[in-house]
Design a protein around this motif. Sequence first.
Motif, mmCIF file in Angstrom:
data_model
loop_
_atom_site.group_PDB
_atom_site.id
_atom_site.type_symbol
_atom_site.label_atom_id
_atom_site.label_comp_id
_atom_site.label_asym_id
_atom_site.label_seq_id
_atom_site.Cartn_x
_atom_site.Cartn_y
_atom_site.Cartn_z
ATOM 1 N N ALA A 88 -52.314 -19.683 -10.381
ATOM 2 C CA ALA A 88 -52.999 -18.620 -9.262
ATOM 3 C C ALA A 88 -52.256 -17.324 -10.049
ATOM 4 C CB ALA A 88 -52.633 -18.990 -7.878
ATOM 5 N N GLY A 89 -51.002 -17.269 -9.952
ATOM 6 C CA GLY A 89 -50.249 -16.070 -10.169
ATOM 7 C C GLY A 89 -50.765 -15.586 -11.686
ATOM 8 N N THR A 90 -50.822 -16.448 -12.669
ATOM 9 C CA THR A 90 -51.167 -16.223 -14.003
ATOM 10 C C THR A 90 -52.581 -15.570 -14.154
ATOM 11 O OG1 THR A 90 -49.611 -18.088 -14.928
ATOM 12 C CG2 THR A 90 -51.204 -16.944 -16.301
ATOM 13 N N ILE A 91 -53.476 -16.185 -13.342
ATOM 14 C CA ILE A 91 -54.902 -15.603 -13.334
ATOM 15 C C ILE A 91 -55.013 -14.314 -12.676
ATOM 16 C CG2 ILE A 91 -57.111 -16.402 -12.474
ATOM 17 C CD1 ILE A 91 -56.273 -17.991 -14.916
ATOM 18 N N GLY A 92 -54.552 -14.083 -11.763
ATOM 19 C CA GLY A 92 -54.256 -12.814 -10.952
ATOM 20 C C GLY A 92 -53.582 -11.877 -11.801
ATOM 21 N N ALA A 93 -52.776 -12.050 -12.694
ATOM 22 C CA ALA A 93 -52.107 -11.111 -13.532
ATOM 23 C C ALA A 93 -52.958 -10.636 -14.802
ATOM 24 C CB ALA A 93 -50.815 -11.502 -14.186
ATOM 25 N N LEU A 94 -54.077 -11.700 -15.169
ATOM 26 C CA LEU A 94 -54.612 -11.427 -16.343
ATOM 27 C C LEU A 94 -55.789 -10.793 -16.081
ATOM 28 C CD1 LEU A 94 -54.400 -14.996 -18.060
ATOM 29 C CD2 LEU A 94 -53.393 -12.661 -18.827
ATOM 30 N N HIS A 95 -56.329 -10.739 -14.758
ATOM 31 C CA HIS A 95 -57.694 -10.172 -14.363
ATOM 32 C C HIS A 95 -57.639 -9.154 -13.399
ATOM 33 C CE1 HIS A 95 -60.713 -12.282 -16.491
ATOM 34 N NE2 HIS A 95 -59.928 -13.468 -16.250
ATOM 35 N N ILE B 204 -56.124 -19.158 -33.153
ATOM 36 C CA ILE B 204 -57.033 -20.069 -32.604
ATOM 37 C C ILE B 204 -57.363 -19.879 -31.514
ATOM 38 C CG2 ILE B 204 -57.854 -22.366 -32.653
ATOM 39 C CD1 ILE B 204 -55.824 -23.126 -34.968
ATOM 40 N N PHE B 205 -56.642 -19.956 -30.410
ATOM 41 C CA PHE B 205 -56.615 -19.525 -28.905
ATOM 42 C C PHE B 205 -55.326 -19.574 -28.241
ATOM 43 C CE2 PHE B 205 -57.211 -20.820 -24.541
ATOM 44 C CZ PHE B 205 -58.380 -20.177 -24.319
ATOM 45 N N PRO B 206 -55.278 -18.446 -27.601
ATOM 46 C CA PRO B 206 -56.247 -17.506 -27.074
ATOM 47 C C PRO B 206 -56.429 -16.411 -27.908
ATOM 48 C CG PRO B 206 -54.375 -17.403 -25.780
ATOM 49 C CD PRO B 206 -54.107 -18.480 -26.667
ATOM 50 N N VAL C 134 -61.888 -20.948 -18.474
ATOM 51 C CA VAL C 134 -60.984 -21.525 -19.553
ATOM 52 C C VAL C 134 -59.777 -21.100 -19.695
ATOM 53 C CG1 VAL C 134 -60.856 -21.112 -21.977
ATOM 54 C CG2 VAL C 134 -63.483 -21.285 -20.944
ATOM 55 N N LEU C 135 -59.436 -19.915 -19.109
ATOM 56 C CA LEU C 135 -57.909 -19.557 -18.612
ATOM 57 C C LEU C 135 -57.480 -20.244 -17.823
ATOM 58 C CD1 LEU C 135 -58.352 -15.398 -18.438
ATOM 59 C CD2 LEU C 135 -57.407 -16.954 -20.211
ATOM 60 N N HIS D 231 -61.373 -11.025 -21.679
ATOM 61 C CA HIS D 231 -62.621 -11.221 -22.227
ATOM 62 C C HIS D 231 -62.681 -12.898 -22.133
ATOM 63 C CE1 HIS D 231 -59.659 -11.734 -25.278
ATOM 64 N NE2 HIS D 231 -60.654 -12.448 -25.926
ATOM 65 N N ILE D 232 -61.960 -13.475 -21.766
ATOM 66 C CA ILE D 232 -62.003 -15.142 -21.736
ATOM 67 C C ILE D 232 -62.419 -15.661 -20.444
ATOM 68 C CG2 ILE D 232 -60.657 -17.162 -22.363
ATOM 69 C CD1 ILE D 232 -58.914 -15.772 -24.153
#
Length: 166
Positions: A159-166, A90-92, A39-40, A34-35
Motif C-alpha cells: 500500500a505504501g509503495t503504490i501510494g509513493a508511485l502514484h 524487461i520490467f518495469p 500490474v504494479l 504509466h504502468i
Amino acid sequence: MNARRLTPVLLILAVLSMAPLIPGGPVENRSFGHIPVAVLIAFNAFITLVVLGSIPLAALARRGGRRILVWVIADGLGYVAIFALDLLHIFPVSPTPMSPALIGFELAGLVFGLAIIGSAARDLRRPQPGRAPSRALSAGARRLILGGALALAGAAIIAGTIGALH
C-alpha cells in the motif's frame, strides 16, 4: 563461514540491501505512473513476498531440512528474477533512466540472489542436522503467527509503495 551459517547471513543481507530501493526513496526515484496499478500491485506483491519470505527462511535455514533449503533456493531465484528483469529493461520499464546508484544496488541484489542459490544448494549436499527440541507453541501455531505478521507487513508495504508511485 561454518556449515549452514552462510545461507542465513546472505538472506538477511539481501533483505537489508532492499531497504534503499523503496520507490520514492533515496535510490529508486524512477516514475512508474504509466504502468497500470494492478500490474504494479502484482509486481510489488511478488517483491514483498520474496523479501519478507527471506526473514523466516533465514531463521529456519540453519537447522531446516531439505524442504526449507528448496524454499531458500526459490527465494534466491526470486531475487534473481526481480533484478534481472529490471537490469535487462524487461520490467518495469520507466521513462526515467536508472541512476548509477540504482544500477549498483541492483547488481548487488542480483549477486545476493545467485549467492543464496549457491549457498543453499551447497547446504543441500551437507548432512542434515538433528531436530531441535520441541517448543511451547506448536509448529503450526508459530507458522500462523509469523505468516499473519508477515502478511500484515506485506500489505502495508505494498500500500505504501503504490501510494509513493502514484
